[in-house]
Design an enzyme around this catalytic site. Sequence first.
Site, mmCIF file in Angstrom:
data_model
loop_
_atom_site.group_PDB
_atom_site.id
_atom_site.type_symbol
_atom_site.label_atom_id
_atom_site.label_comp_id
_atom_site.label_asym_id
_atom_site.label_seq_id
_atom_site.Cartn_x
_atom_site.Cartn_y
_atom_site.Cartn_z
ATOM 1 N N GLY A 1 -5.319 2.568 18.009
ATOM 2 C CA GLY A 1 -4.451 2.183 16.899
ATOM 3 C C GLY A 1 -4.016 3.371 16.075
ATOM 4 O O GLY A 1 -4.684 4.428 16.065
ATOM 5 N N ALA A 2 -2.877 3.211 15.414
ATOM 6 C CA ALA A 2 -2.346 4.281 14.564
ATOM 7 C C ALA A 2 -1.636 3.686 13.356
ATOM 8 O O ALA A 2 -0.782 4.324 12.749
ATOM 9 C CB ALA A 2 -1.397 5.156 15.382
ATOM 10 N N GLY A 3 -1.964 2.431 13.010
ATOM 11 C CA GLY A 3 -1.393 1.784 11.832
ATOM 12 C C GLY A 3 -2.159 2.203 10.580
ATOM 13 O O GLY A 3 -2.897 3.201 10.580
ATOM 14 N N LYS B 1 0.808 -1.227 0.000
ATOM 15 C CA LYS B 1 0.000 0.000 0.000
ATOM 16 C C LYS B 1 0.841 1.278 0.000
ATOM 17 O O LYS B 1 0.395 2.316 -0.496
ATOM 18 C CB LYS B 1 -0.948 0.000 1.205
ATOM 19 C CG LYS B 1 -2.079 -1.018 1.114
ATOM 20 C CD LYS B 1 -3.003 -0.933 2.320
ATOM 21 C CE LYS B 1 -4.120 -1.955 2.229
ATOM 22 N NZ LYS B 1 -5.067 -1.861 3.344
ATOM 23 N N ASN C 1 -2.681 4.784 21.346
ATOM 24 C CA ASN C 1 -1.801 3.811 20.678
ATOM 25 C C ASN C 1 -0.683 3.379 21.600
ATOM 26 O O ASN C 1 -0.192 4.148 22.411
ATOM 27 C CB ASN C 1 -1.225 4.379 19.381
ATOM 28 C CG ASN C 1 -0.725 3.274 18.464
ATOM 29 O OD1 ASN C 1 -1.481 2.334 18.174
ATOM 30 N ND2 ASN C 1 0.526 3.329 18.031
ATOM 31 N N ARG C 2 -0.310 2.105 21.443
ATOM 32 C CA ARG C 2 0.725 1.509 22.294
ATOM 33 C C ARG C 2 2.085 2.154 22.039
ATOM 34 O O ARG C 2 2.791 2.509 22.963
ATOM 35 C CB ARG C 2 0.767 0.006 21.957
ATOM 36 C CG ARG C 2 1.773 -0.806 22.692
ATOM 37 C CD ARG C 2 1.696 -2.235 22.233
ATOM 38 N NE ARG C 2 1.941 -2.389 20.798
ATOM 39 C CZ ARG C 2 1.958 -3.545 20.156
ATOM 40 N NH1 ARG C 2 1.712 -4.666 20.812
ATOM 41 N NH2 ARG C 2 2.195 -3.610 18.867
ATOM 42 N N THR C 3 2.426 2.348 20.757
ATOM 43 C CA THR C 3 3.741 2.899 20.419
ATOM 44 C C THR C 3 3.603 4.407 20.218
ATOM 45 O O THR C 3 2.887 4.859 19.308
ATOM 46 C CB THR C 3 4.278 2.220 19.132
ATOM 47 O OG1 THR C 3 4.293 0.817 19.352
ATOM 48 C CG2 THR C 3 5.670 2.703 18.778
HETATM 49 P P1 NDP Z 1 -0.845 -2.191 11.144
HETATM 50 O O1 NDP Z 1 0.161 -3.267 11.421
HETATM 51 O O2 NDP Z 1 -0.483 -1.072 10.249
HETATM 52 O O3 NDP Z 1 -1.288 -1.532 12.555
HETATM 53 C C1 NDP Z 1 -1.644 -2.332 13.641
HETATM 54 C C2 NDP Z 1 -2.100 -1.451 14.796
HETATM 55 O O4 NDP Z 1 -2.545 -2.315 15.847
HETATM 56 C C3 NDP Z 1 -1.015 -0.570 15.397
HETATM 57 O O5 NDP Z 1 -1.562 0.621 15.870
HETATM 58 C C4 NDP Z 1 -0.518 -1.446 16.563
HETATM 59 O O6 NDP Z 1 0.056 -0.675 17.600
HETATM 60 C C5 NDP Z 1 -1.821 -2.030 17.038
HETATM 61 N N1 NDP Z 1 -1.646 -3.263 17.783
HETATM 62 C C6 NDP Z 1 -1.452 -4.497 17.285
HETATM 63 N N2 NDP Z 1 -1.356 -5.394 18.292
HETATM 64 C C7 NDP Z 1 -1.513 -4.692 19.439
HETATM 65 C C8 NDP Z 1 -1.535 -5.051 20.834
HETATM 66 N N3 NDP Z 1 -1.371 -6.314 21.218
HETATM 67 N N4 NDP Z 1 -1.719 -4.083 21.741
HETATM 68 C C9 NDP Z 1 -1.900 -2.791 21.356
HETATM 69 N N5 NDP Z 1 -1.891 -2.389 20.067
HETATM 70 C C10 NDP Z 1 -1.698 -3.326 19.116
HETATM 71 O O7 NDP Z 1 -2.134 -2.958 10.648
HETATM 72 P P2 NDP Z 1 -3.346 -2.351 9.780
HETATM 73 O O8 NDP Z 1 -3.664 -1.009 10.312
HETATM 74 O O9 NDP Z 1 -3.045 -2.525 8.339
HETATM 75 O O10 NDP Z 1 -4.514 -3.387 10.124
HETATM 76 C C11 NDP Z 1 -5.195 -3.328 11.362
HETATM 77 C C12 NDP Z 1 -6.443 -4.171 11.267
HETATM 78 O O11 NDP Z 1 -7.335 -3.563 10.343
HETATM 79 C C13 NDP Z 1 -6.215 -5.590 10.766
HETATM 80 O O12 NDP Z 1 -6.999 -6.479 11.549
HETATM 81 C C14 NDP Z 1 -6.754 -5.558 9.337
HETATM 82 O O13 NDP Z 1 -7.232 -6.827 8.926
HETATM 83 C C15 NDP Z 1 -7.879 -4.552 9.496
HETATM 84 N N6 NDP Z 1 -8.287 -3.936 8.240
HETATM 85 C C16 NDP Z 1 -9.613 -3.978 7.947
HETATM 86 C C17 NDP Z 1 -10.072 -3.415 6.776
HETATM 87 C C18 NDP Z 1 -11.530 -3.505 6.482
HETATM 88 O O14 NDP Z 1 -11.915 -3.153 5.356
HETATM 89 N N7 NDP Z 1 -12.364 -3.926 7.413
HETATM 90 C C19 NDP Z 1 -9.184 -2.734 5.841
HETATM 91 C C20 NDP Z 1 -7.804 -2.691 6.262
HETATM 92 C C21 NDP Z 1 -7.387 -3.296 7.434
HETATM 93 P P3 NDP Z 1 1.612 -0.242 17.554
HETATM 94 O O15 NDP Z 1 1.676 0.996 16.706
HETATM 95 O O16 NDP Z 1 1.912 -0.011 18.978
HETATM 96 O O17 NDP Z 1 2.367 -1.407 16.970
#
Ligand code: NDP
Length: 283
Positions: free
Chosen positions: A132-134, A73, A156-158
């Site tokens: 979250g902030a991913g 992406k 967000n955790r990080t």
């Molecule tokens: P990223 O890897 O970019 O981001 C993951 C996020 O989750 C980060 O903010 C991370 O925090 C946080 N996170 C993960 N594990 C933990 C934990 N144990 N404790 C605290 N925070 C946690 O992933 P995406 O953003 O690409 O995807 C996130 C979700 O969104 C996925 O499940 C994906 O399938 C879903 N999604 C759904 C879509 C839909 O159309 N419904 C479209 C796109 C994605 P940190 O920054 O601290 O690592």
Amino acid sequence: MSTPSSFCPELVGCLSQGAAGNPTVVMVEAAFKHHGINGRYINMEVPPENLADAVKGVRATGYKGFNLSMPHKVAVIPLLDGLGESASVIGAVNCVVRRGDKLIGENTDGKGFLRSLTDITDPKGKTVVLFGAGGAARAVAVELALAGVGRFILVNRTASRGQELLDTLLKLKCRAELVVWNGDFTLPPETDIVINGTSIGLYDAEARLPLDIQSLKAGQIVADVVFSPPVTRLLRDAQARGCKTLDGLSMLVNQGVLGVHYWTDVMPDAGVMHRALAAAMGV
Ligand code: NDP
């Protein structure tokens, strides 16, 4: 796109790293079939080192566009001719559209979420707590900011990743603050909308978001971007507390609706796509 009387179907692709068994193929092709569009949605497994060649191939073979999943992406951006407004602010593209001889990157993840949300509420002026902030959280936050959300509380955790999203929202002139997540988060009473934008709960119906469930109030809207399983533990807890819930499956359907619209100019029937996706996922 052409009608079924044409012999050769128009093509749309999906470039992903793990392409096998992608249920969105069934969803998009159900829309093509329902609307009599002579199109095919082809899943292609592309390792990161081959992305540039894959995009060249898509250009050469006249595809109408394509979706991208992680990790493509962001990497695709320099390979394109331009970006739509929100894709440019988000810094990620999940949907590419051929406009003339140009490949333009759009982001339909956040737009898909917004479309689902506006079916139940107008986010304008609302207070949103976003976990979250991913990539998914960024897409949702930017689209909600453009729709006029009143205040964001980012959790967000990080810290560094949270700060990047906070900076993006502040540049958009939003009222926003960041809380670094450490233990169960207690929602402030003025919260209108709660969104899990993390991957907590993906493929694990019992996974628990660190949130004080007692701070959820009846009437609040609780959304989850996780689409598998569609009913996460957060959504079950929220339903038990009298909240309105929104699942990640409807976001996935609506990003697909917008993709089909971009590629074909037809606004497809979301119900047809939802039923096809749910059946393909066995839910
Ligand atoms: P990223 O890897 O970019 O981001 C993951 C996020 O989750 C980060 O903010 C991370 O925090 C946080 N996170 C993960 N594990 C933990 C934990 N144990 N404790 C605290 N925070 C946690 O992933 P995406 O953003 O690409 O995807 C996130 C979700 O969104 C996925 O499940 C994906 O399938 C879903 N999604 C759904 C879509 C839909 O159309 N419904 C479209 C796109 C994605 P940190 O920054 O601290 O690592």
